[in-house]
Design an enzyme around this catalytic site. Structure first.
Site, mmCIF file in Angstrom:
data_model
loop_
_atom_site.group_PDB
_atom_site.id
_atom_site.type_symbol
_atom_site.label_atom_id
_atom_site.label_comp_id
_atom_site.label_asym_id
_atom_site.label_seq_id
_atom_site.Cartn_x
_atom_site.Cartn_y
_atom_site.Cartn_z
ATOM 1 N N GLU A 194 -69.395 -102.070 -16.786
ATOM 2 C CA GLU A 194 -69.580 -103.337 -17.133
ATOM 3 C C GLU A 194 -70.472 -104.182 -16.213
ATOM 4 O OE1 GLU A 194 -70.241 -107.274 -17.836
ATOM 5 O OE2 GLU A 194 -69.205 -106.463 -16.482
ATOM 6 N N ASP A 222 -64.703 -102.226 -14.585
ATOM 7 C CA ASP A 222 -64.812 -101.609 -13.042
ATOM 8 C C ASP A 222 -64.611 -102.270 -12.143
ATOM 9 O OD1 ASP A 222 -66.231 -102.874 -15.046
ATOM 10 O OD2 ASP A 222 -67.801 -102.588 -13.861
#
Length: 420
Positions: free
Chosen positions: A160, A102
C-alpha cells in the site's frame, strides 16, 4: 383499532431488533475473549515488519492463521497478497474488506517489548493493527457464516505504501490481476488508524476523504561551466530555483482558492563541487488534489511552467509523472450505510464526520471502481503519551482500539450482507 395497529407493529418489528441486539452482544463478547490474541498478533507483526512487495513472512502468518480456521484462501495475489473467501447461507451480495500489510523504511526508536527486530523497518502506519483486526473479523465472519447471505471477502493487500521504483504492486496490481472481476464486489470497506482521535472514536468523510497523489520528476538540462565564468554556461541550478518558486503560484494564483491543491518539491539533486556549474539538475515532488479536474489542470501547469522557464533561460526540461493513488472517496449510499452501522456498534457520539486530508491511500484505486466506505479508527491515548503521528519513529497505538476496530469491521460486513 388504533391500539391494535400499534401493538401489531411492535410485535412485527421487535424480533428483528432483538436479533440484531443479540448478534451485537455475541460479537462483542467473542471479540473480548480474543483480545489477547488480537494484541499478540499485532505485536508479532510489529516485531517483524516487512517493506512493500517484500511481505513474505507477513503473508505466511496470515495464510497459516486462516488455514488453521478452515477458511478458503488464495495466496500469491499481487506478489504477497492473501484473500479469504467466506460464503454465507445462500446467494447474495459480495462485500470486500481490505487490510494493508506492509511497513515503512523507518528505524524503530521506541523501547517497548514488541520493538521491531528488522533494522530500519517499522510498522509506522498501523498496518500491523489493520491486519490483526482483519484476521479477527475473518475468524468471526467464518464462525457466523450461517447468519448472512452472500459472500464476505477479506483481502490482505501488500505494497500500500507503494512498490519500489520499477516494480508493480499494491491495489493497482491486484486490479490488474483481475481481483475485482473475479470476486465482483458490490461494496468495499477499509479502515485506517488515526492518531488525531482518541481510542474509542471513529470518523469518516462524505465524498473525497484522501487526496490523489502524483509523483513528478523534473530534469533541467543546461550547460556546465566553471563557477567563475557563469556567462559561458547555462546554469540549471538557478533555473531550477526559479521553477520551484513559480510552481508555488499554481496553488496561490492559478487554481480556484476553494479547491485544495498541494505542489511540493521534496528533493533536488545537482552539482558535484562548489565551483562547478553542472549540466543537469533533477527534482522530485508530489501533487495532491481532491478533484480529478484540478489534478489534470495542476499536472498541465507543472509541465507548462517548467518548460517555459527552461526555454526562457536557454535550457531544456523534461517532466514525467506517476499516479501513486487516485482520490479515495466514499460512495454516498454505501457511506451513509457504513456510518449507520458504526453508530449502531459504537454509539452515535463516537462516530464523527471530519474534513478530508491531503494524504493519500492506494485504496483509491478500489474506490474509483467500486462503491466504498473508508473510515478512520482512533488510536491515541494522551494520558499514556500515545499521540505520535503516522510515518514517525515514535508512532504507536492504544491497543484497546484493536477491539473497537474488530467490532466495527465484523458488524459492518454482516450488516451490509444482511441488508436487503
Amino acid at each position: 383499532m388504533k391500539k391494535t395497529i400499534v401493538a401489531f407493529a411492535v410485535v412485527c418489528t421487535l424480533p428483528g431488533v432483538l436479533a440484531a441486539a443479540d448478534r451485537h452482544k455475541t460479537i462483542d463478547a467473542e471479540i473480548q475473549s480474543l483480545s489477547r490474541q488480537l494484541s499478540d498478533t499485532r505485536r508479532d507483526l510489529h516485531m517483524h515488519p516487512e517493506l512493500s512487495n517484500r511481505e513474505e513472512r507477513t503473508s505466511k502468518v496470515i495464510a497459516d492463521r486462516l488455514r488453521s480456521l478452515g477458511i478458503p484462501i488464495e495466496t500469491g495475489v499481487a506478489k504477497y497478497g492473501v484473500i479469504a473467501t467466506i460464503k454465507g447461507n445462500g446467494p447474495g451480495k459480495t462485500a470486500i474488506f481490505r487490510a494493508d500489510i506492509d511497513a515503512l523504511p523507518i528505524e524503530e526508536t521506541m523501547d517497548v517489548p514488541y520493538k521491531s527486530l528488522n533494522k530500519g523497518v517499522k510498522h509506522a502506519c498501523g498496518h500491523d493493527a489493520h491486519t490483526s483486526i482483519a484476521l479477527t473479523a475473518a475468524e468471526l465472519l467464518w464462525k457466523h457464516r450461517s447468519e448472512f447471505p452472500g459472500t464476505a471477502v477479506v483481502l490482505f493487500q501488500p505494497a500500500e505504501e507503494g512498490p519500489p521504483l520499477g516494480e508493480e504492486g499494491g491495489a493497482a496490481l491486484m486490479i490488474k490481476e483481475g481481483v475485482l472481476e473475479k470476486y465482483k464486489p458490490s461494496a468495499m470497506f477499509a479502515l485506517h488508524v488515526d492518531p488525531a482521535q482518541e481510542a474509542g472514536i471513529v470518523s469518516w468523510t462524505p465524498g473525497s476523504e484522501f487526496a490523489s497523489a502524483d509523483r513528478f520528476y523534473i530534469t533541467v538540462t543546461g550547460k556546465g561551466t566553471h563557477g567563475a565564468y557563469p556567462h559561458m554556461g547555462i546554469d540549471p541550478i538557478v533555473i531550477s530555483a526559479e521553477i520551484i518558486t513559480n510552481l508555488q503560484t499554481i496553488a496561490s494564483r492559478r487554481i480556484d482558492p476553494i479547491e485544495p491543491v498541494v505542489v511540493t518539491v521534496g528533493a533536488i539533486h545537482g552539482g558535484t563541487r562548489f565551483n562547478i556549474i553542472p549540466d543537469t539538475v533533477q527534482m522530485e515532488g508530489t501533487i495532491r488534489t481532491l478533484s480529478a479536474s484540478v489534478r489534470d489542470k495542476t499536472l498541465g501547469l507543472v509541465k507548462s511552467i517548467t518548460a517555459g522557464i527552461a526555454e526562457a533561460n536557454g535550457a531544456s526540461a523534461k517532466v514525467e509523472s506517476l499516479l501513486l493513488a487516485p482520490i479515495t472517496k466514499n460512495d454516498e449510499k454505501v457511506g451513509l450505510f457504513g456510518e449507520k452501522s458504526l453508530q449502531t456498534t459504537l454509539g452515535p457520539a463516537n462516530v464523527l464526520r471530519v474534513l478530508p486530508v491531503m494524504g493519500a491511500e492506494d485504496f483509491g484505486f478500489f474506490s474509483d471502481r467500486i462503491p466504498s466506505f473508508y473510515f478512520k479508527l482512533g488510536i491515541a491515548n494522551k494520558e499514556r503519551g500515545i499521540t505520535a503521528n503516522i510515518h514517525t519513529a515514535q508512532f504507536d497505538i492504544d491497543e484497546k482500539s484493536l477491539l473497537i476496530g474488530a467490532r466495527a469491521v465484523t458488524n459492518l460486513m454482516m450488516d451490509y450482507l444482511q441488508a436487503k
